[in-house]
Write a protein that holds these residues in place. Structure first.
Motif, PDB file in Angstrom:
ATOM      1  N   ILE A 141      11.027   4.901   6.126  1.00  0.00           N
ATOM      2  CA  ILE A 141       9.683   4.413   5.837  1.00  0.00           C
ATOM      3  C   ILE A 141       9.738   3.407   4.698  1.00  0.00           C
ATOM      4  CG2 ILE A 141       7.396   5.073   4.974  1.00  0.00           C
ATOM      5  CD1 ILE A 141       7.756   7.737   6.411  1.00  0.00           C
ATOM      6  N   MET A 142      10.575   3.703   3.695  1.00  0.00           N
ATOM      7  CA  MET A 142      10.719   2.788   2.568  1.00  0.00           C
ATOM      8  C   MET A 142      11.206   1.427   3.041  1.00  0.00           C
ATOM      9  SD  MET A 142       9.663   4.025  -0.244  1.00  0.00           S
ATOM     10  CE  MET A 142      10.265   2.586  -1.123  1.00  0.00           C
ATOM     11  N   SER A 143      12.089   1.403   4.037  1.00  0.00           N
ATOM     12  CA  SER A 143      12.609   0.127   4.519  1.00  0.00           C
ATOM     13  C   SER A 143      11.508  -0.689   5.180  1.00  0.00           C
ATOM     14  CB  SER A 143      13.766   0.359   5.506  1.00  0.00           C
ATOM     15  OG  SER A 143      13.304   0.931   6.718  1.00  0.00           O
ATOM     16  N   VAL A 144      10.562  -0.014   5.859  1.00  0.00           N
ATOM     17  CA  VAL A 144       9.439  -0.714   6.470  1.00  0.00           C
ATOM     18  C   VAL A 144       8.542  -1.314   5.394  1.00  0.00           C
ATOM     19  CG1 VAL A 144       7.399  -0.507   7.940  1.00  0.00           C
ATOM     20  CG2 VAL A 144       9.479   0.760   8.501  1.00  0.00           C
ATOM     21  N   ILE A 145       8.251  -0.512   4.359  1.00  0.00           N
ATOM     22  CA  ILE A 145       7.400  -0.977   3.271  1.00  0.00           C
ATOM     23  C   ILE A 145       8.077  -2.117   2.511  1.00  0.00           C
ATOM     24  CG2 ILE A 145       6.377  -0.308   1.046  1.00  0.00           C
ATOM     25  CD1 ILE A 145       5.846   2.461   2.330  1.00  0.00           C
ATOM     26  N   ASP A 146       9.399  -1.973   2.273  1.00  0.00           N
ATOM     27  CA  ASP A 146      10.144  -3.042   1.604  1.00  0.00           C
ATOM     28  C   ASP A 146      10.071  -4.334   2.421  1.00  0.00           C
ATOM     29  OD1 ASP A 146      10.845  -1.353  -0.428  1.00  0.00           O
ATOM     30  OD2 ASP A 146      12.893  -1.000   0.267  1.00  0.00           O
ATOM     31  N   SER A 147      10.148  -4.195   3.743  1.00  0.00           N
ATOM     32  CA  SER A 147      10.098  -5.369   4.618  1.00  0.00           C
ATOM     33  C   SER A 147       8.727  -6.042   4.537  1.00  0.00           C
ATOM     34  CB  SER A 147      10.401  -4.953   6.061  1.00  0.00           C
ATOM     35  OG  SER A 147      10.249  -6.046   6.936  1.00  0.00           O
ATOM     36  N   ILE A 148       7.665  -5.230   4.485  1.00  0.00           N
ATOM     37  CA  ILE A 148       6.317  -5.796   4.373  1.00  0.00           C
ATOM     38  C   ILE A 148       6.174  -6.576   3.076  1.00  0.00           C
ATOM     39  CG2 ILE A 148       3.872  -5.205   4.064  1.00  0.00           C
ATOM     40  CD1 ILE A 148       4.355  -2.880   6.014  1.00  0.00           C
ATOM     41  N   ILE A 149       6.694  -6.005   1.988  1.00  0.00           N
ATOM     42  CA  ILE A 149       6.642  -6.695   0.692  1.00  0.00           C
ATOM     43  C   ILE A 149       7.406  -8.015   0.779  1.00  0.00           C
ATOM     44  CG2 ILE A 149       7.377  -6.609  -1.723  1.00  0.00           C
ATOM     45  CD1 ILE A 149       6.942  -3.579  -1.636  1.00  0.00           C
ATOM     46  N   LEU A 173      -1.484  -6.781  -1.166  1.00  0.00           N
ATOM     47  CA  LEU A 173      -0.571  -5.640  -1.115  1.00  0.00           C
ATOM     48  C   LEU A 173      -1.257  -4.365  -1.597  1.00  0.00           C
ATOM     49  CD1 LEU A 173       2.652  -7.392  -2.487  1.00  0.00           C
ATOM     50  CD2 LEU A 173       2.223  -6.660  -0.130  1.00  0.00           C
ATOM     51  N   ASP A 174      -2.099  -4.492  -2.610  1.00  0.00           N
ATOM     52  CA  ASP A 174      -2.821  -3.327  -3.135  1.00  0.00           C
ATOM     53  C   ASP A 174      -3.806  -2.798  -2.099  1.00  0.00           C
ATOM     54  OD1 ASP A 174      -3.678  -1.458  -5.187  1.00  0.00           O
ATOM     55  OD2 ASP A 174      -5.476  -2.688  -5.402  1.00  0.00           O
ATOM     56  N   GLU A 175      -4.535  -3.702  -1.448  1.00  0.00           N
ATOM     57  CA  GLU A 175      -5.518  -3.285  -0.441  1.00  0.00           C
ATOM     58  C   GLU A 175      -4.848  -2.596   0.745  1.00  0.00           C
ATOM     59  OE1 GLU A 175      -7.444  -6.951   0.428  1.00  0.00           O
ATOM     60  OE2 GLU A 175      -8.990  -6.697  -1.118  1.00  0.00           O
ATOM     61  N   LYS A 176      -3.597  -2.964   1.023  1.00  0.00           N
ATOM     62  CA  LYS A 176      -2.876  -2.364   2.136  1.00  0.00           C
ATOM     63  C   LYS A 176      -2.168  -1.080   1.747  1.00  0.00           C
ATOM     64  CE  LYS A 176      -4.350  -5.741   4.474  1.00  0.00           C
ATOM     65  NZ  LYS A 176      -5.601  -5.531   5.239  1.00  0.00           N
ATOM     66  N   GLY A 177      -2.317  -0.636   0.493  1.00  0.00           N
ATOM     67  CA  GLY A 177      -1.756   0.645   0.080  1.00  0.00           C
ATOM     68  C   GLY A 177      -0.302   0.594  -0.345  1.00  0.00           C
ATOM     69  N   ILE A 178       0.264  -0.606  -0.458  1.00  0.00           N
ATOM     70  CA  ILE A 178       1.680  -0.733  -0.801  1.00  0.00           C
ATOM     71  C   ILE A 178       1.999  -0.094  -2.149  1.00  0.00           C
ATOM     72  CG2 ILE A 178       3.530  -2.382  -1.316  1.00  0.00           C
ATOM     73  CD1 ILE A 178       2.818  -2.183   1.643  1.00  0.00           C
ATOM     74  N   PHE A 179       1.084  -0.224  -3.112  1.00  0.00           N
ATOM     75  CA  PHE A 179       1.366   0.277  -4.455  1.00  0.00           C
ATOM     76  C   PHE A 179       1.201   1.792  -4.581  1.00  0.00           C
ATOM     77  CE2 PHE A 179       0.113  -4.225  -5.692  1.00  0.00           C
ATOM     78  CZ  PHE A 179       1.435  -4.643  -5.728  1.00  0.00           C
ATOM     79  N   LEU A 180       0.854   2.457  -3.464  1.00  0.00           N
ATOM     80  CA  LEU A 180       0.855   3.916  -3.468  1.00  0.00           C
ATOM     81  C   LEU A 180       2.285   4.453  -3.458  1.00  0.00           C
ATOM     82  CD1 LEU A 180      -1.911   4.622  -0.783  1.00  0.00           C
ATOM     83  CD2 LEU A 180      -2.125   4.910  -3.257  1.00  0.00           C
ATOM     84  N   VAL A 181       3.221   3.599  -3.114  1.00  0.00           N
ATOM     85  CA  VAL A 181       4.616   4.004  -2.989  1.00  0.00           C
ATOM     86  C   VAL A 181       5.351   3.747  -4.298  1.00  0.00           C
ATOM     87  CG1 VAL A 181       6.758   3.654  -1.719  1.00  0.00           C
ATOM     88  CG2 VAL A 181       4.562   3.479  -0.540  1.00  0.00           C
ATOM     89  N   LYS A 182       6.067   4.756  -4.770  1.00  0.00           N
ATOM     90  CA  LYS A 182       6.791   4.657  -6.022  1.00  0.00           C
ATOM     91  C   LYS A 182       7.807   3.515  -5.977  1.00  0.00           C
ATOM     92  CE  LYS A 182       9.517   7.452  -9.258  1.00  0.00           C
ATOM     93  NZ  LYS A 182      10.137   8.778  -9.489  1.00  0.00           N
TER      94      LYS A 182
END
Length: 210
Positions: A141-149, A173-182
């Protein structure tokens, strides 16, 4: 658009046609996060349009405790005019395993609310938290989020970005919830070539606190 995703367009149509006017199917291209919607079958449920971005990928899908085998089923969100939407989503991978997209099935449940005996089962939800804790986020999941960033920021030259555009990127990125991830703020700061303090100042500005 990633050409591999076109093979899912007929799938979207057949699902939507099977369930009728209460069902919408959306195909996202996650290699283009800011305009991820590439196909919509019956967009009248959420008014989805091609060229829009995703809304629920991080909060309701990737961070959902039920997310397994690249998919999560039967989560709810509020649609236009307060309508109730029951949704299921699955990641789309190319043959080499890279995540390139997502297909989402959205069903308007308001039509069923008069069927009380059926609704007790159909609309049942868990009352405890459905979201993963930071330490529970899976590496994949982290790899997906990293890819989005990376895809969101990678389209720009960080050194040439104005503060206004940087704030827009951070707000997206904030509106999409990205910053919920450590660790997400650190990664964004690194890619933009600024400090974490600067990212926090961008967030404050995006939220009208400056």
């Amino acid at each position: 658009m990633n050409e591999y995703l076109k093979s899912y367009f007929p799938v979207a149509d057949i699902i939507s046609n099977t369930f009728g006017n209460c069902c919408e199917v959306v195909v996202h291209d996650l290699t283009s996060p800011e305009s991820s919607v590439v196909y919509v079958a019956n967009g009248n449920i959420t008014n989805r349009r091609i060229g829009q971005s995703f809304d629920h990928l991080v909060r309701q899908v990737l961070l959902n405790k039920k997310f397994k085998n690249d998919s999560v089923s039967n989560y709810y969100f509020e649609g236009p005019n307060g309508s109730h939407i029951k949704s299921s989503s699955a990641l789309i991978r190319e043959p080499d395993g890279n995540v390139v997209g997502m297909i989402c099935i959205n069903i308007a449940t308001n039509l069923f609310e008069d069927l009380k005996s059926f609704i007790d089962t159909f609309l049942s939800t868990e009352k405890d938290s459905i979201f993963l804790q930071e330490e529970e986020v899976q590496p994949d999941i982290m790899s997906v989020i990293d890819s989005i960033i990376a895809k969101t920021i990678g389209a720009y030259d960080p050194q040439g970005l104005s503060r206004k555009k940087s704030v827009e990127i951070v707000k997206f990125l904030d509106e999409k919830g990205i910053f919920l991830v450590k660790g997400a703020i650190d990664k964004v700061a690194s890619l933009l070539g600024v400090s974490k303090v600067t990212i926090y100042s961008y967030l404050d500005e995006a939220k009208g606190k400056r």
